[in-house]
Design a protein around this motif. Sequence first.
Motif, PDB file in Angstrom:
ATOM      1  N   GLU A   1     -24.076  11.275 129.210  1.00  0.00           N
ATOM      2  CA  GLU A   1     -23.810  12.889 129.474  1.00  0.00           C
ATOM      3  C   GLU A   1     -23.655  13.418 128.087  1.00  0.00           C
ATOM      4  O   GLU A   1     -24.010  14.621 127.778  1.00  0.00           O
ATOM      5  N   THR A   2     -23.033  12.753 126.929  1.00  0.00           N
ATOM      6  CA  THR A   2     -22.882  13.240 125.649  1.00  0.00           C
ATOM      7  C   THR A   2     -23.717  13.055 124.522  1.00  0.00           C
ATOM      8  O   THR A   2     -24.010  13.600 123.807  1.00  0.00           O
ATOM      9  N   GLY A   3     -24.628  12.017 124.827  1.00  0.00           N
ATOM     10  CA  GLY A   3     -25.550  11.539 124.320  1.00  0.00           C
ATOM     11  C   GLY A   3     -25.295  10.737 122.951  1.00  0.00           C
ATOM     12  O   GLY A   3     -25.657  10.385 121.946  1.00  0.00           O
ATOM     13  N   TRP A   4     -24.147  10.551 122.907  1.00  0.00           N
ATOM     14  CA  TRP A   4     -23.193   9.564 122.048  1.00  0.00           C
ATOM     15  C   TRP A   4     -23.923   8.042 122.035  1.00  0.00           C
ATOM     16  O   TRP A   4     -24.107   7.846 123.278  1.00  0.00           O
ATOM     17  N   SER A   5     -23.761   7.488 121.007  1.00  0.00           N
ATOM     18  CA  SER A   5     -24.143   5.994 121.220  1.00  0.00           C
ATOM     19  C   SER A   5     -22.923   5.022 121.997  1.00  0.00           C
ATOM     20  O   SER A   5     -21.530   5.366 121.656  1.00  0.00           O
ATOM     21  N   ILE A   6     -23.284   4.013 122.266  1.00  0.00           N
ATOM     22  CA  ILE A   6     -22.083   3.104 122.934  1.00  0.00           C
ATOM     23  C   ILE A   6     -21.148   2.659 121.907  1.00  0.00           C
ATOM     24  O   ILE A   6     -19.993   2.639 122.076  1.00  0.00           O
ATOM     25  N   ASP A   7     -21.860   2.266 121.020  1.00  0.00           N
ATOM     26  CA  ASP A   7     -20.915   1.916 119.648  1.00  0.00           C
ATOM     27  C   ASP A   7     -20.059   2.931 118.997  1.00  0.00           C
ATOM     28  O   ASP A   7     -18.777   2.817 118.644  1.00  0.00           O
ATOM     29  N   TYR A   8     -20.639   4.403 119.201  1.00  0.00           N
ATOM     30  CA  TYR A   8     -19.777   5.402 118.622  1.00  0.00           C
ATOM     31  C   TYR A   8     -18.385   5.672 119.677  1.00  0.00           C
ATOM     32  O   TYR A   8     -17.399   5.643 119.296  1.00  0.00           O
ATOM     33  N   ILE A   9     -18.842   5.457 120.854  1.00  0.00           N
ATOM     34  CA  ILE A   9     -17.891   5.540 122.020  1.00  0.00           C
ATOM     35  C   ILE A   9     -16.839   4.419 121.530  1.00  0.00           C
ATOM     36  O   ILE A   9     -15.547   4.814 121.748  1.00  0.00           O
ATOM     37  N   LEU A  10     -17.046   3.386 121.477  1.00  0.00           N
ATOM     38  CA  LEU A  10     -16.130   2.220 121.660  1.00  0.00           C
ATOM     39  C   LEU A  10     -15.456   2.271 120.395  1.00  0.00           C
ATOM     40  O   LEU A  10     -14.166   1.944 120.151  1.00  0.00           O
ATOM     41  N   ASP A  11     -16.049   2.405 119.138  1.00  0.00           N
ATOM     42  CA  ASP A  11     -15.246   2.414 117.851  1.00  0.00           C
ATOM     43  C   ASP A  11     -14.557   3.954 117.458  1.00  0.00           C
ATOM     44  O   ASP A  11     -13.547   3.568 116.658  1.00  0.00           O
ATOM     45  N   LYS A  12     -15.179   4.907 117.898  1.00  0.00           N
ATOM     46  CA  LYS A  12     -14.474   6.195 117.154  1.00  0.00           C
ATOM     47  C   LYS A  12     -13.768   7.065 118.016  1.00  0.00           C
ATOM     48  O   LYS A  12     -13.068   8.074 117.615  1.00  0.00           O
ATOM     49  N   VAL A  13     -13.966   6.831 119.416  1.00  0.00           N
ATOM     50  CA  VAL A  13     -13.223   7.886 120.451  1.00  0.00           C
ATOM     51  C   VAL A  13     -12.086   6.933 121.235  1.00  0.00           C
ATOM     52  O   VAL A  13     -12.260   5.866 121.489  1.00  0.00           O
TER      53      VAL A  13
END
Length: 85
Positions: free
Chosen positions: A8-20
Motif C-alpha cells: 500500500e505504501t511502497g515502502w520496503s520491508i526493511d524500512y518498515i521493520l527498521d524505521k517505523v
Amino acid sequence: MIGQLATETGWSIDYILDKVNVVTLQLMMADIPHWVPPQKPDLMQQIREMEEREKQRNSHTQTDKTNTTKGMNPMEFFTHYAIKD
C-alpha cells in the motif's frame, strides 16, 4: 500485515521493520480499511476539462494586433503566411 503495508505504501520491508515504530504500524493497519484512493477522472471528464480550458483560453480577446497568431491552428498559420509571401 507488513506485506500489505509495503504494498500500500511502497515502502520496503526493511524500512518498515527498521524505521517505523510498532504503534504507527498498528494505527496504519487500523486506517487501511477506511482509506479511499483519490478518484481519478475518466477519459471523457479529462476531455471535457481540456475543452473548457481551450474555450477559456480562446475567449480572451486580443487587443494587441501584433500578436494576432496566438492560439491559431498551425495549418492556418502557415497558410496565412504562405499566401502573404
